[in-house]
Design an enzyme around this catalytic site. Structure first.
Site, PDB file in Angstrom:
ATOM      1  N   CYS A  12      53.776  45.438  32.356  1.00 19.32           N
ATOM      2  CA  CYS A  12      54.427  44.535  31.392  1.00 19.32           C
ATOM      3  C   CYS A  12      53.501  43.441  30.876  1.00 19.32           C
ATOM      4  CB  CYS A  12      55.662  43.905  32.039  1.00 19.32           C
ATOM      5  SG  CYS A  12      55.229  42.674  33.313  1.00 19.32           S
ATOM      6  N   CYS A 725      32.071  25.466  19.206  1.00 21.94           N
ATOM      7  CA  CYS A 725      31.708  24.174  19.819  1.00 21.94           C
ATOM      8  C   CYS A 725      31.302  24.311  21.285  1.00 21.94           C
ATOM      9  CB  CYS A 725      32.853  23.168  19.674  1.00 21.94           C
ATOM     10  SG  CYS A 725      34.229  23.478  20.819  1.00 21.94           S
ATOM     11  N   CYS A 738      40.843  27.112  19.569  1.00 21.45           N
ATOM     12  CA  CYS A 738      40.129  26.218  20.485  1.00 21.45           C
ATOM     13  C   CYS A 738      40.840  24.856  20.495  1.00 21.45           C
ATOM     14  CB  CYS A 738      38.677  26.049  20.033  1.00 21.45           C
ATOM     15  SG  CYS A 738      37.826  24.725  20.924  1.00 21.45           S
ATOM     16  N   TYR A 955      16.846  37.739  46.573  1.00 23.18           N
ATOM     17  CA  TYR A 955      17.916  36.819  46.166  1.00 23.18           C
ATOM     18  C   TYR A 955      17.523  35.385  46.482  1.00 23.18           C
ATOM     19  CZ  TYR A 955      22.594  35.206  45.128  1.00 23.18           C
ATOM     20  OH  TYR A 955      23.666  34.565  44.561  1.00 23.18           O
TER      21      TYR A 955
END
Length: 1214
Positions: A12, A725, A738, A955
């Site tokens: 839904c 922006c 926005c 990493y």
């Protein structure tokens, strides 16, 4: 229930819990009770039935319909072929049902042609037209036979029309008539037919399904691309528009490379967007057919092929696999080459290729062939002039082929027989040999030689050579081999060429002259002679240089290890070493290309076991090729979707496995490669897609009751970002607009979720490879949750370096999501939100400024900077700088008088060992990058992220100094080869944990890395800047030093007496043993030897006033955070960045010192006066520990949240 996601119910589109999603169920508004079943399709069917019964069936119908249609098509396929679908074929069917065009890259035996033939029957039964285009007449015949056989088995009839040169005249006329009138369901022809008969017969035909088998033959006439597009329903005008986009994108790429002004870029982008909208509109209004381009090793070049990208959303890859499953071995010969080969053939059995090095040439190849024949072996020589041996080998009438090891050699490239070729023997290292005057140079050899000798040239010459090298490489990038040969012939015969090729010829000529000149230099020749990786030889009074020919070795040995449906066949390669130096060079170059490459003496391997494995694979290939596939082989090849955060990481991984094909899904690009046992689609999610809402519960967190206890449930929605922006937000005030600037140009991560759900439905399993920390785990958890209803299996994979072995290992060790890590990240984010929102609102009220914000960790850090600034301003004093006659400088504090001379009051001299520092953790790297390179913490972290994603370093968010065995091996290789074996001193540096220290992933220093990128040996998905190389150099040197022997120095400490007091100095007089200081400078000053009571004259005096206390740099602040247990590797840089962004702190331009602003000082004092217990250093440290405990499953995350909530009620709400 841990969280609620808005708009994520698969039925839904309402709100749904993480529990329901993970259980592959719709929300509780759709289904009262969740349903669970082991079989995915049965589950989908049961849920559909329940939803229908309740009268709420909506979008779940689409999931069901897709899977149901696949089942139906599979039933027909089973009838027509006797088989069920391969996993990959099932993926292809799903794409076709969704109306998508795509390129299939799949190894031998994956049933591409069978699939194309079958789908044409399926479309015909639906009353739709199909067209199959194959490369040759025999393949037309074969395809027709296949289709007829399937029709017969499936007991269906469709109107099949085909045309080829072997038909009788009457049959040809009938076929042409039917084609002309469109009286066919399925048409089968060669690509030649499409090229020559399009205008008269095919131009006005509309095709619903087009299958191009073997893209290489199809592309021989590049206009075939336009022809296929027109038959699929595009008109010439739309094709022109797509062509315009291709040209504009090329211009755009140039502008971006030259960093041109934004205006031009904007203008081009707007024009591209306008044309793309027109194409989309056309596709919506017209029925467009489906195109499948199949290729085993296509190398689609040129711009025209990009029309498929712009109009159909896919790009053709090459399918050339760079995976090797080869046992590489060598023998140092003790008898003649011939005797060694004879012995090997007896041991290894049939199915061998024997390569003769180019310096021995065809004469020796003939001699060897005759020798082996005389010993009773069935062997043939194959050369460009005589290829009949190939056919005999394929028919298994001969057991071995002999050929010369050159890159374009007949058996080096033209052989793809995975069921027959078992091993390769090299009677000498594959090499290039050049006379010093470079007779008959070829372009690739000249580039190879330039690459090898540039490092021996003086700097000025080297720079000139590098430019020339780069130019020649760039120019030949897209020139086919036969054209290169024409250029080489033109140089040999002193001819001119036309246009562009003449320009290439000129640059080639300059390169040859440059080399001839360089090789006259005695100094250069001396360096070549001393080099352990090249060979300088005198033969019959003439000097020659020999360098390894690594491309030929990869190609030739690669014949023994081919990708097939089920994996990569195992092969064996044996090199009989005829030149140790060239052999060393070959090993080094192989290691540059394949991190996992290793080569052993043949005697050290268990040859019987290896041969057993080789034969087991050959048996599998035979079964696949004969169509006798056992079900277990079928299940070996799964279709999988790997999701990572960034496009760079996705491209790096895809490139490990050949040239990927690409598809556009919404705004995302998916890369497709075959890795043997998986057809892998790699996709970048773009990082965080969800964040806490602001309009529900307590700042986005619901407070519920459960068993009399308070219970917290965060509510998530997709992140939105305004493209105009830059404002980022979660809740719409007005849908699609926005809230800050009113623009409608807003990106919503929901688009990415839809694209990922779309892809998820195509595959058997999903592998989530986000970063290996709590933040990465939370992103993985979100992805797992929202994709779960769409895919049967979802796993998490974790890798700490982006290298081929690490990725393959991660796939093999796939696991479930680590819920404890997720809990820790939930706590971190909720705590951040609560404190941030509450304190920021107080600041807004007090200071009437809505740009202010506060956070728990940033407040004590701001306090340190404020306090340091206070000490700085209050500590001004006089300084006196004295330079002594022996060049020592000493500084006296709080003094302003004059000094004529000083004396040495005390001196101690001793031998001292200086140990290297451990490799970098995040904080140490940030400190050094700030101190030595002047980089901000954010800039350093971005560079380190890039180096990690491009597979160059491990990493970068880590507080471990541990070095793995892989790391130690890398150090051993580099130090042994480049510095000297005696310098190597392996150190593990601490206990093994979840992470490792930051280190390079290969034994390649910065200079070599620049060269390998220049030479195209290492190809990266983005260009590296000078700053990337600077940081890589810092990481590389620190790591290598950490694996070297201590340095030994003659250490000196002295006390200098002056009229105003004493000054202590220390340093070293001499280096006794350089050790690790070979690669990194010592952290001590060099001092002259001093004697007790020695009088030293002052030669220069400087006086100045300055503060005694110096201001902090970003590196200093991060060192303090680490020392005081505030912040973590993932947050150090963000905290400093926030203080700068908010304008609480500024950084001085030249010395990069941190100074608090008036605003920063006021905010800090306000927070400390009102909420001291909330933002104190001690409380912040306790909380960091609590979050660590949640991650280690030592604390309950709900209890920690409750404690935080109570604390806020106590201090803020009251």
């Amino acid at each position: 229930m841990k969280a609620i996601y808005r708009d994520m119910c698969p039925n839904c589109r309402g709100a749904i819990t993480d529990e329901r999603l993970a259980a592959k169920n719709p929300c509780d508004a759709c289904l009262d009770e969740p349903i669970s079943m082991d079989d995915y399709f049965q589950l989908v069917t049961a849920i559909r039935k329940a939803l229908k019964l309740k009268g709420v069936l909506k979008e779940w119908e689409e999931i069901y319909a897709l899977n149901k249609e696949v089942k139906e098509i599979e039933e027909l396929f089973k009838k027509a072929t006797g088989f069920t679908f391969w996993s990959a074929q099932r993926s292809w069917v799903k794409r076709i049902i969704k109306g998508k065009s795509f390129s299939i890259i799949a190894p031998t035996g994956m049933g591409k042609s069978t699939f194309g033939a079958f789908m044409s029957i399926y479309f015909a039964l639906k009353g739709k037209k199909s067209y199959i285009v194959v490369p040759t007449t025999p393949l037309v015949v074969q395809t027709v036979k296949k289709i007829k056989a399937m029709m017969e088995k499936a007991e269906v009839k469709v109107n099949l029309v085909y045309y080829h040169g072997n038909l009788k005249k009457k049959e040809k006329d009938e076929a042409l008539e039917k084609i002309k009138s469109g009286n066919f369901d399925i048409l089968v022809t060669s690509s030649q037919f499409l090229a020559t008969r399009f205008d008269e017969l095919l131009k006005d035909k509309r095709i619903d399904f087009m299958f191009v088998d073997d893209v290489d033959a199809f592309l021989k006439a590049s206009k075939n691309i336009d022809r296929s597009l027109m038959m699929l329903g595009f008109n010439e005008e739309i094709i022109k528009k797509a062509w315009e986009i291709i040209k504009l994108k090329k211009q755009l790429a140039k502008l971006l490379q030259n960093e041109s002004g934004n205006e031009e870029v904007e203008k081009l982008n707007r024009e591209i967007e306008r044309l793309e909208r027109e194409i989309e509109r056309y596709k919506k209004e017209n029925k467009i057919g489906i195109l499948i381009v199949a290729s085993a090793t296509g190398s689609a070049r040129g711009d025209r092929i990009k029309l498929y990208r712009e109009l159909l959303g896919f790009e053709v890859g090459s399918g050339r696999s760079v995976l090797r499953n080869i046992v590489d071995t060598y023998i140092i010969p003790e008898k003649s080459m011939e005797e060694h080969v004879e012995e090997l053939l007896k041991t290894l059995g049939r199915g061998g290729l024997i390569f003769v090095p180019i310096d021995k040439g065809i004469e020796y190849a003939e001699q060897l062939t005759n020798y082996l024949k005389s010993k009773g072996f069935k062997v043939e020589l194959v050369s460009a002039r005589d290829k009949k041996g190939l056919e005999l080998f394929e028919k298994e009438e001969v057991d071995y082929l002999v050929g010369v090891a050159t890159y374009y050699g007949t058996i080096v490239r033209g052989l793809d027989l995975p069921h027959l070729v078992r091993f390769a023997i090299f009677t000498g290292v594959p090499k290039f040999r050049f006379s010093l005057d470079l007779e008959q140079p070829t372009i690739y050899r000249v580039l190879g030689l330039m690459s090898e000798i540039l490092e021996f040239l003086p700097e000025e010459k080297r720079t000139e050579g590098e430019k020339l090298y780069a130019r020649l490489r760039r120019l030949i990038r897209n020139i086919p081999q036969y054209e290169l040969m024409k250029i080489e012939e033109a140089l040999a015969e002193g001819l001119e060429l036309e246009g562009f090729y003449n320009h290439v010829l000129e640059v080639f000529k300059q390169a040859v002259e440059f080399l001839r000149e360089a090789l006259k230099d005695e100094e250069v020749l001396k360096k070549i002679a001393e080099n352990p990786f090249l060979s300088l030889k005198q033969i019959e009074g003439k000097w020659y240089i020999e360098i390894p020919d690594v491309r030929t070795y990869i190609q030739a040995s690669g014949r023994t290890s081919r990708l097939f449906a089920g994996g990569i066949t195992k092969g064996l390669s044996v090199i009989l070493v005829d030149d140790q130096k060239v052999f060393n060079g070959l090993i080094r170059q192989m290691r540059w290309r394949f991190v996992e490459f290793e080569i052993k003496p043949l005697g050290e391997i268990n040859i019987e076991e290896v041969l057993k494995e080789i034969d087991r694979d050959r048996e599998k290939v035979r079964l696949v090729l004969e169509g006798k596939i056992s079900e277990q082989v079928k299940d070996l090849v799964k279709s999988a979707l790997m999701i990572v955060e960034s496009p760079n990481k996705a491209r790096t991984i895809a490139n490990f496995f050949g040239q990927p094909s690409k598809r556009r899904i919404g705004d995302l690009v998916a890369y497709e490669v075959s890795i043997g046992d998986k057809m892998l689609t790699i996709l970048a999610s773009g990082g965080h897609m969800f964040d806490l809402v602001t309009t529900e519960g307590y700042h986005g967190v619901l407070l519920l009751e459960k068993g009399g206890k308070r219970y917290f449930v965060p509510v998530y929605d997709t992140i939105k970002r305004c493209r105009d922006c830059g404002h980022q937000f979660v809740d719409w005030e007005e849908k699609g607009v926005c809230p800050r600037c009113g623009s409608r140009n807003v990106y919503d991560a929901l688009e990415n979720v839809k694209a990922m759900r779309d892809l998820a439905q195509e595959v058997d399993e999903i592998l989530i490879g986000t970063d290996p920390d709590t933040e990465g785990e939370k992103i993985a958890w979100d992805i797992r949750n929202v994709l779960s209803p769409y895919a049967p299996v979802i796993k998490r994979i974790e890798f700490h370096e982006v290298t081929r072995p690490a990725i393959l290992r991660a796939i093999n060790e796939a696991r479930d999501i680590n819920e404890d890590r997720v809990n820790a990240q939930l706590v971190r984010r909720i705590e951040d939100r609560w404190i941030g929102f509450e304190l920021s609102q107080k600041l807004w009220e007090v200071f009437e400024n809505y740009n202010l914000s506060a956070g728990r960790v940033q407040t004590p850090v701001l306090g340190w900077i404020v306090q340091r600034y206070k000490e700085f301003t209050e500590s001004e004093t006089d300084f006196l700088g004295l330079t002594l006659e022996n060049d020592i400088t000493i500084i006296l504090e709080g003094v302003s008088g004059d000094v004529q001379e000083v004396y040495v009051k005390e001196v101690t001299i001793e031998e001292r060992e200086i140990n290297p520092l451990p490799p970098y953790t995040t904080d140490a790297m940030l400190q050094d990058a700030s101190r030595f390179l002047g980089f901000s913490a954010t800039h350093t972290m971005q560079l380190a992220q890039d180096l990690f994603e491009l597979g160059l370093t491990t990493y970068h968010r880590t507080d471990s100094i541990h070095v793995s065995n892989t790391g130690i091996e890398i150090a051993k290789e580099y130090i042994t080869q480049e510095i000297g074996e005696e310098y190597f001193a392996p150190r593990k540096w601490g206990e093994e944990g979840a992470h490792e220290a930051i280190r390079p992933t290969r034994p390649i220093d910065t200079g070599r890395l620049i060269q390998l990128i220049r030479d195209g040996i290492i190809t990266l998905p983005r260009n590296l800047t000078k700053d990337h190389f600077k940081l890589y150099d810092l990481i590389f040197r620190r790591f290598m030093a950490s694996q070297m022997k201590p340095a030994k120095v003659l250490y000196e400490r002295a006390v200098i007496g002056t009229p105003y007091g004493e000054v202590e100095i220390e340093g070293y007089i001499d280096v006794i043993y350089d050790g690790w200081s070979r690669i990194k400078p010592l952290p001590l000053k060099k001092l002259p030897r001093l004697e007790k009571d020695q009088i030293l004259k002052v030669t220069e005096i400087r006086k100045w006033r300055a503060p005694k206390v110096s201001l902090y740099t970003q590196g200093d602040v991060i060192a303090l955070m680490k020392e005081r247990g505030i912040g973590r590797p993932s947050t150090y840089a963000k905290i400093v960045q926030t203080l700068l962004q908010r304008g609480y702190v500024i950084e001085t331009k030249s010395k990069k010192k941190l100074v608090p602003t008036e605003k920063g000082i006021k905010v800090y004092h306000y927070l400390v006066s009102k909420y001291k217990d909330l933002v104190s250093e001690e409380r912040t440290r306790q909380l960091e520990k609590l979050m660590d405990m949640v991650e280690e499953a030592k604390a309950n995350y709900q209890e920690v949240l409750n404690e935080l909530y109570e604390e806020i009620l106590r201090y803020v709400k009251s």
